[in-house]
Scaffold this active site. Structure first.
Site, PDB file in Angstrom:
ATOM      1  CG  ASP A  81      -9.009  -2.268  -3.968  1.00 33.98           C
ATOM      2  OD1 ASP A  81      -8.134  -1.408  -4.154  1.00 33.98           O
ATOM      3  OD2 ASP A  81     -10.132  -2.194  -4.504  1.00 33.98           O
ATOM      4  CB  SER A  82     -10.961  -0.708   1.415  1.00 32.18           C
ATOM      5  OG  SER A  82      -9.826   0.133   1.426  1.00 32.18           O
TER       6      SER A  82
ATOM      7  CG  ASP B 165     -12.163   6.925   8.700  1.00 27.51           C
ATOM      8  OD1 ASP B 165     -12.979   6.078   8.303  1.00 27.51           O
ATOM      9  OD2 ASP B 165     -10.995   6.659   9.014  1.00 27.51           O
TER      10      ASP B 165
ATOM     11  N   GLY C 176      -9.387   9.415   4.690  1.00 25.75           N
ATOM     12  CA  GLY C 176     -10.389   9.235   3.631  1.00 25.75           C
ATOM     13  C   GLY C 176     -11.760   9.779   4.005  1.00 25.75           C
TER      14      GLY C 176
ATOM     15  CB  THR D 258      -0.930   0.036   1.228  1.00 24.33           C
ATOM     16  OG1 THR D 258      -1.819   1.155   1.116  1.00 24.33           O
ATOM     17  CG2 THR D 258      -0.157   0.157   2.533  1.00 24.33           C
TER      18      THR D 258
ATOM     19  CE  LYS E  85      -6.344   1.058   1.547  1.00 23.03           C
ATOM     20  NZ  LYS E  85      -6.165   0.362   0.263  1.00 23.03           N
TER      21      LYS E  85
ATOM     22  CE  LYS F 239     -11.267   3.239  10.018  1.00 28.22           C
ATOM     23  NZ  LYS F 239     -10.401   3.952   9.072  1.00 28.22           N
TER      24      LYS F 239
HETATM   25  P1  ITT Z   1      -3.423   1.626  -1.848  1.00 30.25           P
HETATM   26  O1  ITT Z   1      -4.127   1.157  -3.096  1.00 30.25           O
HETATM   27  O2  ITT Z   1      -2.015   2.042  -2.081  1.00 30.25           O
HETATM   28  O3  ITT Z   1      -3.573   0.650  -0.707  1.00 30.25           O
HETATM   29  P2  ITT Z   1      -5.524   3.637  -1.856  1.00 30.25           P
HETATM   30  O4  ITT Z   1      -5.844   4.791  -0.978  1.00 30.25           O
HETATM   31  O5  ITT Z   1      -5.425   3.892  -3.338  1.00 30.25           O
HETATM   32  O6  ITT Z   1      -4.169   2.971  -1.322  1.00 30.25           O
HETATM   33  P3  ITT Z   1      -7.798   1.940  -2.387  1.00 30.25           P
HETATM   34  O7  ITT Z   1      -7.487   1.890  -3.824  1.00 30.25           O
HETATM   35  O8  ITT Z   1      -8.187   0.676  -1.700  1.00 30.25           O
HETATM   36  O9  ITT Z   1      -6.558   2.504  -1.558  1.00 30.25           O
HETATM   37  O10 ITT Z   1      -8.903   3.050  -2.166  1.00 30.25           O
HETATM   38  C1  ITT Z   1      -9.654   3.069  -1.015  1.00 30.25           C
HETATM   39  C2  ITT Z   1     -10.268   4.429  -0.801  1.00 30.25           C
HETATM   40  O11 ITT Z   1     -11.479   4.221  -0.065  1.00 30.25           O
HETATM   41  C3  ITT Z   1      -9.369   5.285   0.074  1.00 30.25           C
HETATM   42  O12 ITT Z   1      -8.631   6.203  -0.683  1.00 30.25           O
HETATM   43  C4  ITT Z   1     -10.344   5.973   0.993  1.00 30.25           C
HETATM   44  O13 ITT Z   1     -10.762   7.166   0.415  1.00 30.25           O
HETATM   45  C5  ITT Z   1     -11.539   5.025   1.073  1.00 30.25           C
HETATM   46  N1  ITT Z   1     -11.415   4.209   2.288  1.00 30.25           N
HETATM   47  C6  ITT Z   1     -11.074   2.890   2.383  1.00 30.25           C
HETATM   48  N2  ITT Z   1     -10.999   2.501   3.659  1.00 30.25           N
HETATM   49  C7  ITT Z   1     -11.290   3.579   4.402  1.00 30.25           C
HETATM   50  C8  ITT Z   1     -11.343   3.820   5.793  1.00 30.25           C
HETATM   51  O14 ITT Z   1     -11.041   2.886   6.670  1.00 30.25           O
HETATM   52  N3  ITT Z   1     -11.673   5.047   6.186  1.00 30.25           N
HETATM   53  C9  ITT Z   1     -11.945   6.023   5.316  1.00 30.25           C
HETATM   54  N4  ITT Z   1     -11.887   5.905   3.993  1.00 30.25           N
HETATM   55  C10 ITT Z   1     -11.563   4.676   3.530  1.00 30.25           C
END
Ligand code: ITT
Length: 190
Positions: free
Chosen positions: A69-70, A153, A151, A8, A13, A173
């Site tokens: 991925d979230s 949150d 993000g 990541t 994260k 959390k």
């Molecule tokens: P990596 O791919 O490098 O892990 P990323 O930020 O691009 O980082 P994702 O592609 O999985 O990660 O995108 C997930 C987005 O969803 C992230 O940028 C946040 O905006 C949101 N998100 C995911 N989990 C969250 C959380 O626990 N709290 C708040 N927002 C979250």
């Protein structure tokens, strides 16, 4: 302590993985492990993108890699922003702009229910894949609350905690979050 690479570049994260795995593994980021650059998230599902990240980093470094991925699925938006949560308002990722667009697109919405989803994949150099999914239900607030987390949150009111993730402690959390649930399910499979 055994090292574990997390694929990541999201510092929020990484912090959560360190908090939740710190007693079992020395958690390091892909950059700290020597992986240069980013992985293009071309998949259409959380699983596809998590696999892509874990596999790419594991193959490049020759060690096991864990990826998450979230995203946020909002009912009244038909599940958007979903896998596009990080790029909701365009690239490069801008969390404040993403939150502003979300509030704009939900103006006047009565049903504000939403869930966070996390898919975690562990990819081993042998090619073995272990994965798990976690979700957490809640509502999107009409204005931001608190500065904790990252993000979306500060817009997410957790039904489990009865408070916004933006004011919850890290421990609170992690105890109910999509990522916490996915990670605990994954650890049970290992
Ligand atoms: P990596 O791919 O490098 O892990 P990323 O930020 O691009 O980082 P994702 O592609 O999985 O990660 O995108 C997930 C987005 O969803 C992230 O940028 C946040 O905006 C949101 N998100 C995911 N989990 C969250 C959380 O626990 N709290 C708040 N927002 C979250």
């Amino acid at each position: 302590m055994e090292k574990l690479v997390v694929a990541t570049s999201n510092v929020g994260k990484l912090k959560e993985f360190k908090e939740m795995l710190g007693d079992k593994y020395a958690v390091i980021s892909m950059a700290e492990a020597g992986f240069v650059g980013d992985v293009d998230e071309t998949g259409e599902t959380f699983y596809d993108n998590a696999l892509l990240k874990a596999q790419t980093v594991s193959r490049a470094l020759g060690v096991a890699a864990l990826a998450d991925d979230s995203g946020l699925e909002v009912a009244c938006l038909g599940g958007a922003p979903g896998v596009y949560s990080a790029r909701y308002s365009g690239e490069p990722c801008d969390n404040a702009r993403n939150r502003a667009l979300l509030l704009e697109n939900m103006k006047g919405a009565e049903d504000r229910s939403a869930r966070f989803v996390s898919c975690i994949v562990l990819y081993k150099p042998s090619g073995e894949v272990v994965s798990a999914l976690g979700t957490v239900e809640g509502e999107i607030l009409k204005e931001e609350q608190g500065n904790n987390g990252f993000g979306y949150d500060c817009l997410f009111f957790s039904t489990d905690l009865n408070k916004c993730f933006g004011v919850a402690t890290d421990e609170e959390k992690n105890s109910v979050s999509h990522r916490g649930r996915a990670l605990r399910a994954l650890l049970e499979k290992l």
